[in-house]
Design a protein around this motif. Structure first.
Motif, short mmCIF file in Angstrom:
data_model
loop_
_atom_site.label_atom_id
_atom_site.label_comp_id
_atom_site.label_asym_id
_atom_site.label_seq_id
_atom_site.Cartn_x
_atom_site.Cartn_y
_atom_site.Cartn_z
N ARG A 102 7.23 -6.36 3.86
CA ARG A 102 7.10 -7.72 3.38
C ARG A 102 8.51 -8.23 3.06
N PRO A 103 8.67 -9.53 2.97
CA PRO A 103 10.01 -10.05 2.62
C PRO A 103 10.56 -9.41 1.35
N ARG A 104 11.86 -9.13 1.37
CA ARG A 104 12.60 -8.56 0.23
C ARG A 104 12.21 -7.12 -0.08
N PHE A 105 11.47 -6.48 0.82
CA PHE A 105 11.12 -5.07 0.61
C PHE A 105 12.23 -4.19 1.17
N ASP A 106 12.69 -3.23 0.39
CA ASP A 106 13.82 -2.40 0.78
C ASP A 106 13.34 -0.98 1.09
N PHE A 107 13.55 -0.53 2.32
CA PHE A 107 13.13 0.80 2.73
C PHE A 107 14.24 1.85 2.58
N ALA A 153 12.36 8.00 -2.78
CA ALA A 153 11.78 7.61 -4.07
C ALA A 153 10.36 7.09 -3.92
N MET A 154 9.96 6.69 -2.72
CA MET A 154 8.61 6.17 -2.49
C MET A 154 7.60 7.27 -2.16
N SER A 177 0.83 -1.21 0.00
CA SER A 177 0.00 0.00 0.00
C SER A 177 0.86 1.25 0.00
N PHE A 178 1.95 1.22 0.77
CA PHE A 178 2.81 2.39 0.82
C PHE A 178 3.46 2.68 -0.52
N LEU A 179 3.84 1.64 -1.26
CA LEU A 179 4.42 1.85 -2.58
C LEU A 179 3.44 2.52 -3.53
N PRO A 207 5.31 10.77 -2.46
CA PRO A 207 4.65 11.52 -3.53
C PRO A 207 5.30 12.88 -3.74
N GLN A 208 5.03 13.48 -4.88
CA GLN A 208 5.59 14.80 -5.18
C GLN A 208 5.12 15.80 -4.14
N GLY A 209 6.05 16.62 -3.68
CA GLY A 209 5.71 17.63 -2.68
C GLY A 209 6.05 17.21 -1.26
N VAL A 210 6.53 15.99 -1.07
CA VAL A 210 6.92 15.51 0.26
C VAL A 210 8.38 15.08 0.19
N ARG A 211 9.15 15.44 1.21
CA ARG A 211 10.58 15.10 1.21
C ARG A 211 11.03 14.70 2.60
N ILE A 212 12.12 13.94 2.64
CA ILE A 212 12.76 13.63 3.91
C ILE A 212 13.46 14.89 4.42
N CYS A 213 13.26 15.22 5.69
CA CYS A 213 13.76 16.50 6.19
C CYS A 213 14.75 16.35 7.34
#
Length: 232
Positions: free
Chosen positions: A145-150, A155-156, A121-123, A158-164
């Motif tokens: 989930r298995p093999r999911f890379d955070f 990159a995950m 869902s997050f992707l 949406p436009q307009g949101v950033r890591i701060c």
């Protein structure tokens, strides 16, 4: 004699939306991990009436899914069923941002609200209705989930949101601060080590092939499915 003063402590509450068609052990594992690691007081399981991104997504009726969720969560006092995402009278989709806003209005000012989602869902969150606004409306808990890379979280988003800020890592939890262009901020809490691979689609297929004895659903849910001839 002085009157005693009683204070009600703030609540930590997670909204956990989804089709829950049917609710399975993977859903419970996600909720239990989130409740344990984030010290949640409540996890609100909210079956969705009309999923915006999945046409004809529900096999069982909303009423059946509410009943199955109630049976599935009976073993944990922190879990509660919610009808906040019940089908709308105008048949329009149920949008998570609307549910989160309504929930926030019903809470006390000191309560803390989270939105709990799985990795899949997050992707897909950049395609959600008002995604940038939603991500900063409350904190998010994201289960792996298995093999999911955070690792590449930016990159995950949406436009307009950033890591701060810098991410913080501790056993069983990664904490990532985010903000939008307006300066509103929130936090992403990643649960990176869950290993529940069951999906509702796979569970329904197994139930259709083998009946309601499938181990992926709790026994009370299996009995309800059998009694109501669901997924046959």
């Amino acid at each position: 004699m002085a009157q005693e003063q009683f204070t009600i402590s703030a609540m930590r509450i997670a909204f956990f939306g989804g089709t829950f068609d049917p609710p399975h052990r993977g859903h419970l594992a996600i909720a239990q991990a989130a409740a344990d690691r984030l010290r949640l007081d409540r996890v609100l399981f909210a079956p969705v009436g009309n999923q915006p991104l999945k046409h004809d997504s529900s096999v069982a009726s909303f009423e059946d899914r509410i009943a199955m969720v109630q049976l599935a969560i009976g073993g944990d006092a922190r879990f509660q069923v919610s009808i906040i995402d019940a089908p709308r009278h105008d048949d329009l989709p149920n949008y998570t941002i609307d549910s989160i806003c309504r929930l926030k209005e019903s809470l006390k000012p000191d309560d803390q609200l989270f939105c709990l989602v799985g990795a899949d869902s997050f992707l897909g969150l950049p395609h959600w209705h008002r995604a940038a606004e939603l991500l900063t409306a409350c904190d998010f808990i994201v289960a792996s989930r298995p093999r999911f890379d955070f690792q590449d979280a930016q990159a995950m988003l949406p436009q307009g949101v950033r890591i701060c800020g810098d991410a913080l890592y501790e056993p069983g939890l990664s904490v990532v601060p985010i903000s939008n262009h307006s300066g509103q901020s929130s936090t992403l809490y990643f649960l990176p080590d869950l290993r529940e691979e069951a999906s509702a689609t796979e569970v329904r297929a197994a139930l259709a092939s083998h009946g309601a004895s499938n181990d992926a659903v709790p026994p009370p849910v299996a009995e309800y499915i059998r009694a109501h001839h669901l997924y046959q």
